[in-house]
Design an enzyme around this catalytic site. Structure first.
Site, PDB file in Angstrom:
ATOM      1  N   THR A 101       0.824  -1.210   0.000  1.00 16.98           N
ATOM      2  CA  THR A 101       0.000   0.000   0.000  1.00 16.98           C
ATOM      3  C   THR A 101       0.861   1.266   0.000  1.00 16.98           C
ATOM      4  OG1 THR A 101      -1.814  -1.131   1.133  1.00 16.98           O
ATOM      5  CG2 THR A 101      -1.789   1.261   1.259  1.00 16.98           C
ATOM      6  N   SER A 140      -7.265  -0.917  -6.409  1.00 14.22           N
ATOM      7  CA  SER A 140      -6.813  -1.226  -5.061  1.00 14.22           C
ATOM      8  C   SER A 140      -5.338  -1.577  -5.159  1.00 14.22           C
ATOM      9  CB  SER A 140      -7.594  -2.410  -4.490  1.00 14.22           C
ATOM     10  OG  SER A 140      -6.948  -2.960  -3.351  1.00 14.22           O
ATOM     11  N   THR A 141      -4.623  -1.354  -4.064  1.00 13.75           N
ATOM     12  CA  THR A 141      -3.244  -1.841  -4.043  1.00 13.75           C
ATOM     13  C   THR A 141      -3.192  -3.315  -4.411  1.00 13.75           C
ATOM     14  OG1 THR A 141      -2.558  -0.250  -2.354  1.00 13.75           O
ATOM     15  CG2 THR A 141      -1.241  -2.251  -2.554  1.00 13.75           C
ATOM     16  N   ASN A 142      -4.247  -4.038  -4.034  1.00 13.35           N
ATOM     17  CA  ASN A 142      -4.219  -5.489  -4.153  1.00 13.35           C
ATOM     18  C   ASN A 142      -4.335  -6.002  -5.581  1.00 13.35           C
ATOM     19  OD1 ASN A 142      -4.158  -5.148  -1.435  1.00 13.35           O
ATOM     20  ND2 ASN A 142      -6.191  -6.004  -1.050  1.00 13.35           N
ATOM     21  N   THR A 187      35.431 -37.037 -14.917  1.00 11.91           N
ATOM     22  CA  THR A 187      34.224 -37.350 -14.151  1.00 11.91           C
ATOM     23  C   THR A 187      34.662 -37.622 -12.723  1.00 11.91           C
ATOM     24  OG1 THR A 187      34.367 -39.694 -14.734  1.00 11.91           O
ATOM     25  CG2 THR A 187      32.981 -38.295 -16.133  1.00 11.91           C
ATOM     26  N   SER A 318      46.631 -10.595  -3.661  1.00 12.21           N
ATOM     27  CA  SER A 318      47.021 -10.781  -2.269  1.00 12.21           C
ATOM     28  C   SER A 318      47.746  -9.552  -1.745  1.00 12.21           C
ATOM     29  CB  SER A 318      47.920 -12.012  -2.134  1.00 12.21           C
ATOM     30  OG  SER A 318      48.414 -12.131  -0.815  1.00 12.21           O
ATOM     31  N   SER A 319      47.577  -9.313  -0.455  1.00 18.24           N
ATOM     32  CA  SER A 319      48.319  -8.233   0.194  1.00 18.24           C
ATOM     33  C   SER A 319      49.649  -8.732   0.735  1.00 18.24           C
ATOM     34  CB  SER A 319      47.482  -7.656   1.348  1.00 18.24           C
ATOM     35  OG  SER A 319      47.238  -8.667   2.324  1.00 18.24           O
ATOM     36  N   LYS A 324      50.445 -13.095  -6.980  1.00 15.41           N
ATOM     37  CA  LYS A 324      49.233 -13.928  -6.943  1.00 15.41           C
ATOM     38  C   LYS A 324      48.068 -13.186  -7.596  1.00 15.41           C
ATOM     39  CE  LYS A 324      46.670 -16.911  -3.743  1.00 15.41           C
ATOM     40  NZ  LYS A 324      45.275 -16.507  -4.000  1.00 15.41           N
TER      41      LYS A 324
END
Length: 469
Positions: A101, A140-142, A187, A318-319, A324
């Protein structure tokens, strides 16, 4: 801040003078400070609401309920919203009580005040044109809100379909590029039989194309429309003939061929179509996640993993570890899929708890579905642009792996039988010899025959033989 006073059934409300929204929206802004995400974030939903109000004004004018002057002002206001203007005025939180609503009234108020200005009046002078009595007439909102969600899902899914199509095309291009790159299929993560890298990417494309078809089939369910049902499906307050007029007008305004639901009471309470769409979105998300996981696995290493393909380097990984580079784009797609799968659970719970003649939880359904589509669209775009299009085959590594693979022994079964082929495979694993060398050393086949059989394992999928087997 300059304000104006508006009045609703609960009393007076202060509203910013410059706002196109009114009292009901102001109360919703106070009540629902939840996600911090306004309805305007879902532009397709805003556009869909405007289309419905546009169609309703046209229908009400045709029925003589609105004057041509009133209807024209409302429709011009709606058209501006459809064209992308004033979306910031749709400011209520996406998570809200009241079965939508607040969103419907937000739309009614914005459209009413835009229309008032077009008629030469000031914002809030609702005695001349009212958000409910005029903009929301016969509605209506509905019935408005679920119809808007359906239209929004149709528009959003079309954009997702476009991106999925481009991603599938990119995978097809890689399939053609890698058509002659032989590798071992696997697989249960174990070496199986030969294939080409091109076939692997063609399979990615095929699964995406299949899901595109399933998604578009799902949008067909959204064409069934409950406009005219009003509050619970009985059509109370809607004028005779309104449904026919409004559905025809909505089809014209939106370009979507909506049709009336067979049972308006059922259509007002049931959200099965949203559950179906959610399931299809989860299916697509999981397919995209599986492809992304395969890309991560195939590119793992680069020295001590599969290392069969090389993904584009997008950022330092990477830090602490120099050099990497992580598969950040597929990782992002995985996380999108996790969120979409979680959203499907949200839709399921909301559907389960919509009691009796109305589901009050459509706001969260609308939000998570539209968010899922948007994230999948954006994820598909970056997966294509920043990953798929730049993938390279590690042909040298693949050639060495394939030549030494015991999986080639499968090709010898028709000539020497399963037991002998298994013995050859075990010996190759034990001492590192090639399948061709062991077969000829054991006098199971002459070298030329064995070579021909081994090549036949790949010849159906490539135009040249396999050097080095």
């Amino acid at each position: 801040m300059t304000t104006r006073i508006e009045t609703d059934s609960l009393g007076d409300v202060l509203v910013p003078a410059k706002a196109y929204w009114g009292a009901h929206t102001a109360r919703a802004l106070d009540n629902f400070t939840i996600s911090g995400i306004p309805v305007s974030r879902h532009r397709h939903l805003v556009r869909a609401l405007a289309m419905i109000k546009n169609a309703a004004a046209q229908a009400n004018c045709e029925l003589g309920i609105l004057s041509p002057r009133e209807a024209t002002a409302i429709r011009e206001a709606c058209q501006e919203i459809q064209d992308g203007h004033h979306h910031e005025q749709f400011c209520v939180d996406v998570i809200q009580g009241g079965a939508g609503t607040s969103t419907n009234m937000n739309a009614n108020e914005v459209i009413a005040n835009l229309a008032l200005e077009k008629l030469g009046y000031r914002r809030g002078e609702y005695q001349h044109l009212h958000p409910i009595d005029h903009v929301n007439r016969c509605q209506s909102t509905n019935d408005v809100y679920p119809t808007a969600i359906k239209l929004a899902l149709i528009f959003a899914t079309a954009e997702l379909d476009h991106e999925l199509g481009k991603l599938a095309e990119s995978a097809r291009n890689k399939g053609a590029e890698f058509a002659d790159v032989v590798k071992m299929g696997r697989t249960q993560l174990q070496d199986a039989v030969p294939m080409t890298l091109g076939q692997e990417f063609d399979a990615f494309a095929a699964t995406l194309e299949e899901d595109r078809s399933r998604l578009m089939e799902s949008t067909a369910l959204m064409l069934e429309c409950s406009l005219g049902a009003t509050a619970i499906g009985t059509g109370i307050t809607a004028e005779p003939g309104y449904q026919e007029h409004v559905l025809r007008a909505l089809s014209e305004v939106s370009g979507v061929p909506v049709f009336p639901a067979a049972d308006l009471i059922e259509a007002t309470s049931d959200v099965g179509f949203f559950m179906h769409m959610s399931g299809m979105l989860k299916r697509t998300a999981i397919k995209l996640s599986k492809i992304s996981s395969d890309l991560r696995l195939l590119s793992s290493g680069p020295q001590n993993g599969f290392g069969e393909i090389i993904l584009p380097s997008r950022q330092a990984g990477s830090s602490i570890m120099p050099g990497k580079v992580n598969p950040v784009i597929p990782e992002a797609m995985n996380q999108i899929a996790f969120a979409v799968a979680g959203s499907d659970t949200t839709v399921t719970m909301a559907a389960d708890n919509g009691q009796l003649q109305l589901n009050a939880f459509e706001p969260v359904i609308a939000h998570v579905l539209l968010q899922s589509i948007s994230w999948l669209e954006q994820g598909s775009r970056i997966l294509r642009r920043y990953c798929m299009e730049g993938i390279e085959a590690n042909t040298e590594r693949l050639s060495l792996q394939t030549a030494a693979s015991v999986g080639l022994a499968t090709a010898l079964i028709p000539a020497i039988g399963y037991a002998a082929a298994a013995t050859v495979a075990k010996e190759a694993l034990r001492d590192g010899s090639t399948i061709l060398d062991i077969v000829t050393r054991r006098n199971l086949l002459d070298r030329d025959t064995a070579q021909s059989l081994l090549e036949s394992a790949v010849l159906p999928v490539r135009s040249a033989g396999m050097p080095g087997v």
